[in-house]
Enzyme design. Sequence first.
Site, PDB file in Angstrom:
ATOM      1  N   ASP A   1       0.823  -1.205   0.000  1.00 43.09           N
ATOM      2  CA  ASP A   1       0.000   0.000   0.000  1.00 43.09           C
ATOM      3  C   ASP A   1       0.861   1.261   0.000  1.00 43.09           C
ATOM      4  O   ASP A   1       1.936   1.302   0.596  1.00 43.09           O
ATOM      5  CB  ASP A   1      -0.891  -0.018   1.253  1.00 43.09           C
ATOM      6  CG  ASP A   1      -1.887   1.115   1.286  1.00 43.09           C
ATOM      7  OD1 ASP A   1      -2.754   1.153   0.397  1.00 43.09           O
ATOM      8  OD2 ASP A   1      -1.787   1.966   2.193  1.00 43.09           O
TER       9      ASP A   1
ATOM     10  N   GLU B   1       1.014  -0.615  -5.163  1.00 45.37           N
ATOM     11  CA  GLU B   1      -0.011   0.396  -5.379  1.00 45.37           C
ATOM     12  C   GLU B   1       0.737   1.730  -5.460  1.00 45.37           C
ATOM     13  O   GLU B   1       1.026   2.359  -4.445  1.00 45.37           O
ATOM     14  CB  GLU B   1      -1.023   0.396  -4.230  1.00 45.37           C
ATOM     15  CG  GLU B   1      -2.223   1.308  -4.497  1.00 45.37           C
ATOM     16  CD  GLU B   1      -2.358   2.441  -3.497  1.00 45.37           C
ATOM     17  OE1 GLU B   1      -3.009   3.442  -3.826  1.00 45.37           O
ATOM     18  OE2 GLU B   1      -1.801   2.339  -2.398  1.00 45.37           O
TER      19      GLU B   1
END
Length: 634
Positions: free
Chosen positions: A314, A367
Amino acid sequence: MSGFSEYDMYLFGNGRHYEIYKKLGAHYDERDGASGVRFSVWAPHAHRVWVIGEFTDWQAQDEYAMQRLEPLGIYELFVPGRVNGEMYKYLIETQDGRRIYKADPYASYAELRPGTSSKIFDSSSYKWKDTKWMNKRKKIDSSKDIPMAIYEVHPASWKRHFTTDEGIEGMYTYRELAQSLCEYIKEMGYTHVELMGISEYPFDGSWGYQVTGYYAPTSRYGTPEDFKYFVDTMHKNNIGVILDWVPAHFPKDEAGLREFDGEPLYEYPDPRMGEHPDWGTKIFNYGKNEVCNFLIGSALNWIEEFHVDGLRVDAVASMLYLDYGKKDGGWIANKYGGNENLEAVEFFRHLNTLVLGRNPGTFMIAEESTAWPKITGEAADGGLNFSYKWNMGWMHDFLDYMKLDPIMRKGSHNKMTFGMSYNESEDYILVLSHDEVVHLKCSMLNKMPGFKTDKFRNLKAGYAFMLGHPGKKLLFMGQEFGQEREWAEERELDWYLLDDPEHADLRLFVKGLLGIYKKYPCLYTNERKWDAFEWINANDADRSIFSFVRKSPTGKKNLLFVVNFTPVERNDYRVGVPKKGKYKLIYTQDMQLNELLIESKDYTFEAELSECDGRDYSIAYPLTGYGVAVFHYN
């Protein structure tokens, strides 16, 4: 005798102790014939440290004072007679005399929130039954020519019980999810499940992205052994498991990592480096070996101890840029005067090369929302060595286009073609994730223009285009059947919508797309290469129709896609084709027709020597409004 040897110290101090989670934390051990638990914690700035817990009445007692081991400031204590499930913390006396209570950073299990204690737990006796999957995983071709259709799931809100059971607030347990979620994923035809927020976290509203327990599956759904059962069940049913993993930042909760031993330890000490002003969180110090070792150990723990198949990392951009979310004067440039976090770059290269090298067939997914080069490039070539990158640019362009009234789409035609201009630069996953259906962004269905039926037909056209476009696929839960309300973490999906024929039909349409995806290798092989994709007509803006082919390396089982993004019917639509031969219509918007197409010869078209789209050969057939037509040819 210490459980932490000089060699352990050497490896940890150099950031190379890849099984550090077997040394730090709470582990069953035996001393002088007595069984018990060895507690070890890294707290170099501490003056004194005690283990406290239910067994000390949560008080500092002399017999539970920990011994300091130099040179790294590891504190250790063996406590006889402890058992699974007992709670504990570390009581740390700082150099200035304060006493602070901290959860174990390496704990494998934690007290259910709002409690913040760690729990003794050993799940090493779990008997795995996924040998077949694990052996197959090792043999996966490094070319990435595998189907990957990912179902992104927030476990607490996928489904819930209508009555509260034993304090779990109606949430499904890992074992319940293992059965119900596995059955649903198999039925739909997804290849992987991606779980949001599994590492222990204190606040439900963070969705698991502000982590306090980097080695602990959240206790919301059960024990670490229960989570192993979940992964095991998925693997036995040929479903891969991906976890969201957050090495970018951590929350400021008192029991967590912030100023762990009274001073900045896991975070950068300078707030210009160590604070995310927008998120109110701390940034890991990637320049400190022991901190990098902590994070790398966490990644390896999930993959090697819990058999997870991949990690979706993330907020990678927030790690790569020193000025991410910061104003002028609120950040420190690197030694060359730039805004790149060179320490985070080296961390990623070390992490990804190590994880993938030790565990063939697993993958690391970034990401990353900017144009940072070579995210999936090899470390030796200056890349970060991720396996895949979420294609955020494609996602934004796709949604911007799909939200437009059809009459306005011709002015944004290039948004749907632009993704192919950079497709060769990375190994991509096309994503329609949870982030796109919260915070007043609307569900996927309600992003679509028009009345109810128009919305469904628009969404079908969009999903078909996504399927045909190069890149692995990810869809957030509920969007496959047309969830109408925005996603909210405190309630389950609106499964009752499947009683409506249009919602049920959309789900079956997505299921059919996934079946095509897995059946035709042209959709998942050689995805970065132009010889696997070819536009038939990328410039039909006035009619908002896109046509392209996906080509198999063998020359067999190729597919032609035609997608109409307006409600205008084309009763005798003609499309150019790559060569003469037969083109069998295998999939459309309409489920009833799709059932007829399976065996019917009436929907096979012979290419005519009639120029169209710059091709010598073409076929003609009726293209409906918002029509999807997928043809098979050899």
